[in-house]
Design a protein around this motif. Structure first.
Motif, mmCIF file in Angstrom:
data_model
loop_
_atom_site.group_PDB
_atom_site.id
_atom_site.type_symbol
_atom_site.label_atom_id
_atom_site.label_comp_id
_atom_site.label_asym_id
_atom_site.label_seq_id
_atom_site.Cartn_x
_atom_site.Cartn_y
_atom_site.Cartn_z
ATOM 1 N N ASP A 144 17.156 54.752 -5.334
ATOM 2 C CA ASP A 144 18.502 54.436 -5.793
ATOM 3 C C ASP A 144 18.489 53.050 -6.417
ATOM 4 O OD1 ASP A 144 18.556 52.628 -3.667
ATOM 5 O OD2 ASP A 144 20.083 53.689 -2.532
ATOM 6 N N PHE A 145 19.660 52.540 -6.786
ATOM 7 C CA PHE A 145 19.708 51.269 -7.493
ATOM 8 C C PHE A 145 20.900 50.439 -7.042
ATOM 9 C CE2 PHE A 145 21.420 54.746 -10.113
ATOM 10 C CZ PHE A 145 22.741 54.357 -10.257
ATOM 11 N N ILE A 146 20.865 49.170 -7.365
ATOM 12 C CA ILE A 146 21.984 48.285 -7.079
ATOM 13 C C ILE A 146 23.130 48.701 -7.997
ATOM 14 C CG2 ILE A 146 22.757 45.903 -6.923
ATOM 15 C CD1 ILE A 146 20.377 46.633 -5.106
ATOM 16 N N CYS A 147 24.199 49.191 -7.416
ATOM 17 C CA CYS A 147 25.269 49.827 -8.189
ATOM 18 C C CYS A 147 26.510 48.951 -8.237
ATOM 19 C CB CYS A 147 25.606 51.185 -7.578
ATOM 20 S SG CYS A 147 26.836 52.131 -8.497
ATOM 21 N N GLY A 148 27.077 48.823 -9.434
ATOM 22 C CA GLY A 148 28.312 48.063 -9.611
ATOM 23 C C GLY A 148 29.540 48.935 -9.729
ATOM 24 N N GLY A 149 29.406 50.226 -9.418
ATOM 25 C CA GLY A 149 30.530 51.139 -9.509
ATOM 26 C C GLY A 149 30.391 52.097 -10.674
ATOM 27 N N MET A 150 31.211 53.138 -10.659
ATOM 28 C CA MET A 150 31.184 54.151 -11.714
ATOM 29 C C MET A 150 32.496 54.121 -12.488
ATOM 30 S SD MET A 150 29.372 57.463 -9.984
ATOM 31 C CE MET A 150 27.701 57.377 -9.315
ATOM 32 N N CYS A 193 32.944 49.763 -1.951
ATOM 33 C CA CYS A 193 32.007 50.856 -1.709
ATOM 34 C C CYS A 193 31.098 50.590 -0.503
ATOM 35 C CB CYS A 193 31.148 51.074 -2.948
ATOM 36 S SG CYS A 193 29.976 52.437 -2.755
ATOM 37 N N PRO A 194 31.002 51.548 0.427
ATOM 38 C CA PRO A 194 30.090 51.371 1.564
ATOM 39 C C PRO A 194 28.628 51.335 1.145
ATOM 40 C CG PRO A 194 30.946 53.609 1.510
ATOM 41 C CD PRO A 194 31.727 52.827 0.490
ATOM 42 N N TYR A 195 28.344 51.849 -0.061
ATOM 43 C CA TYR A 195 26.961 51.891 -0.527
ATOM 44 C C TYR A 195 26.555 50.620 -1.263
ATOM 45 C CZ TYR A 195 27.215 56.712 0.890
ATOM 46 O OH TYR A 195 27.366 57.844 1.648
ATOM 47 N N ARG A 196 27.414 49.624 -1.239
ATOM 48 C CA ARG A 196 26.997 48.314 -1.731
ATOM 49 C C ARG A 196 25.918 47.749 -0.804
ATOM 50 N NH1 ARG A 196 26.258 45.005 -6.004
ATOM 51 N NH2 ARG A 196 26.309 42.822 -5.376
ATOM 52 N N THR A 197 26.060 47.998 0.476
ATOM 53 C CA THR A 197 25.096 47.497 1.457
ATOM 54 C C THR A 197 24.292 48.621 2.111
ATOM 55 O OG1 THR A 197 26.843 47.546 3.154
ATOM 56 C CG2 THR A 197 26.503 45.472 1.982
ATOM 57 N N ARG A 198 24.724 49.857 1.960
ATOM 58 C CA ARG A 198 24.020 50.990 2.573
ATOM 59 C C ARG A 198 23.142 51.682 1.541
ATOM 60 N NH1 ARG A 198 26.791 56.543 5.113
ATOM 61 N NH2 ARG A 198 24.941 57.846 4.845
ATOM 62 N N HIS A 199 21.853 51.751 1.813
ATOM 63 C CA HIS A 199 20.920 52.449 0.927
ATOM 64 C C HIS A 199 20.076 53.396 1.772
ATOM 65 C CE1 HIS A 199 21.613 50.122 -2.790
ATOM 66 N NE2 HIS A 199 21.951 49.169 -1.950
ATOM 67 N N ASP A 213 15.437 31.215 -8.222
ATOM 68 C CA ASP A 213 15.398 30.704 -6.850
ATOM 69 C C ASP A 213 14.084 31.052 -6.166
ATOM 70 O OD1 ASP A 213 17.947 29.652 -7.089
ATOM 71 O OD2 ASP A 213 18.928 31.430 -6.260
ATOM 72 N N ALA A 214 13.457 32.146 -6.608
ATOM 73 C CA ALA A 214 12.184 32.564 -6.019
ATOM 74 C C ALA A 214 11.006 31.845 -6.661
ATOM 75 C CB ALA A 214 12.015 34.071 -6.159
ATOM 76 N N ASP A 230 18.814 38.951 -1.109
ATOM 77 C CA ASP A 230 20.060 39.123 -0.354
ATOM 78 C C ASP A 230 21.272 39.260 -1.265
ATOM 79 O OD1 ASP A 230 18.813 39.100 2.084
ATOM 80 O OD2 ASP A 230 19.265 37.000 2.552
ATOM 81 N N TYR A 231 21.243 38.573 -2.413
ATOM 82 C CA TYR A 231 22.379 38.602 -3.329
ATOM 83 C C TYR A 231 22.724 40.029 -3.763
ATOM 84 C CZ TYR A 231 19.205 39.679 -7.161
ATOM 85 O OH TYR A 231 18.295 40.305 -7.961
#
Length: 390
Positions: free
Chosen positions: A183-189, A264-270, A284-285, A325-326
């Protein structure tokens, strides 16, 4: 009725389509609602009241996997890197599966660019699955085919939104050693009806059919947020995202996304084995060599760890957990954001999406700067304890 999906349940629906795919009686189909988002539509006379649809719905269930490791990197092939939105991680994960005779599922445009489907690599070139598509996709018909292929012993890689991946896994009901999920980091549909109306607007304006869309064109470099549009008459547009009404309403104001996407609960749930996205934390890395894009790759399972071991065409670099983390931070919507979203869809129902966007979220440089400053001020006062900003 207690075993059927209710109108109240639809308020938290993500459109993952697990319920419709699992319905043995064919009583559920995924249809666009008035706002332009897929949701299950019931044919009462077909319903068996078996409760299967409710049982496979992943919303409200426990889930999500812990990040076991974080990496960053980019594809070593310059051509593939350029064809990718970020660093080409998806292609590096997909190619070994294809080389071994496996099957890959991912989002592709229909021929007229008005809809996005989840297609498979037996029928679609893998290149068409690359690139971010900021449009609601339709996964329902892919779920039964995935199960069939898995039961036949074929290795399958599924790439989809976090909610779609959770829906697939719930639909399957058990673990398959030959299934890999990304899956991917999602900003919404954003609304599909808005996109379809926007395509009509563009084709009328430029006098030709739309034949190419790239929401994150790299013609000006990675991370510049340029939209590229191609038309059948040879016309080509390359513009910043805030100068296109559809892109602006999604990327800059978020007024066009599904209501549940705002919190969205899937912002943090993968639930996927691997999560990918742009690695915006590269500075930063201490990463300086980003080439034409840099991917973040997090491993969420032992299955995912096995999958990345085959990414020989990808230069993986281990990153500290805090550097990613971001991408997994919970971002709750504000009351103002919800009011703006609801106002947008209410107005769109009266005068259409294009006119609503022009009135409430004008896509201009001046409007972009004004909205940016207003949002900064609002969040400053909101976090400082002030009640309102006018």
């Amino acid at each position: 009725m207690k075993h059927r999906i209710t109108a109240e349940a639809l308020t938290s629906c993500t459109g993952c389509s697990a319920c419709a795919a699992a319905c043995r009686a064919g009583a559920l189909t995924m249809q666009l609602n008035a706002e332009g988002f897929y949701e299950p539509r019931l044919v009462p006379q077909k319903c068996l009241d078996c409760g299967t649809c409710l049982a496979v719905c992943p919303i409200g269930t426990s889930g999500g996997r812990e990040r076991l490791a974080s990496y960053c990197g980019y594809h070593r092939d310059p051509g593939i890197l350029y064809q990718s939105t970020s660093g080409g991680a998806f292609r590096a994960l997909a190619d070994p599966i294809l080389d071994a005779g496996g099957l890959v599922f991912g989002a592709v445009y229909t021929e007229d660019f008005r809809t996005v489907l989840i297609a498979d690599s037996d029928s679609t070139d893998i290149v068409q699955m690359q690139k971010s598509k900021y449009i609601v996709s339709f996964p329902q018909t892919s779920f039964p085919r995935i199960r069939q292929q898995l039961e036949n012993g074929r290795t399958v890689l599924f790439s989809g939104a976090p909610c779609q991946t959770a829906g697939l896994l719930s639909y399957l009901g058990r673990a398959y050693p030959n299934l890999y999920t990304v899956d991917f980091i999602c900003g919404g549909m954003p609304s599909l009806r808005f996109w379809q109306e926007h395509v009509t607007f563009l084709e009328q304006k430029y006098g030709a059919a739309l034949v190419g869309v790239d929401f994150r064109s790299k013609e000006k470099g990675w991370g510049k947020e340029y939209l590229a549009l191609h038309f059948a008459n040879g016309k080509k547009l390359l513009m910043r995202e805030y100068l296109d009404s559809y892109y602006h309403c999604f990327a800059n104001t978020r007024v066009s996304v599904r209501s549940v996407c705002l919190d969205c609960p899937y912002r943090t749930r993968h639930d996927a084995d691997i999560t990918v996205g742009d690695f915006w934390g590269y500075a930063d890395a201490g990463v300086t060599d980003v080439r034409g894009g840099m991917s973040l790759v997090t491993v969420n399972s032992s299955q995912g760890q096995a999958l990345i071991s085959g990414m020989t065409a990808f230069g993986l670099r281990t990153t500290a957990p805090q550097d990613s983390d971001y991408a997994f931070r919970d971002t709750l919507s504000t009351e103002q954001e919800r009011r703006q979203r609801d106002a947008f869809f209410a107005l769109a129902a009266q005068i259409g999406f294009e006119h609503a966007a022009k009135r409430l979220c004008p896509a201009t440089v001046r409007a972009h700067i004004a909205a940016y400053l207003k949002e900064k001020l609002f969040r400053f006062f909101h976090q400082s304890g002030h009640k309102s900003v006018k």
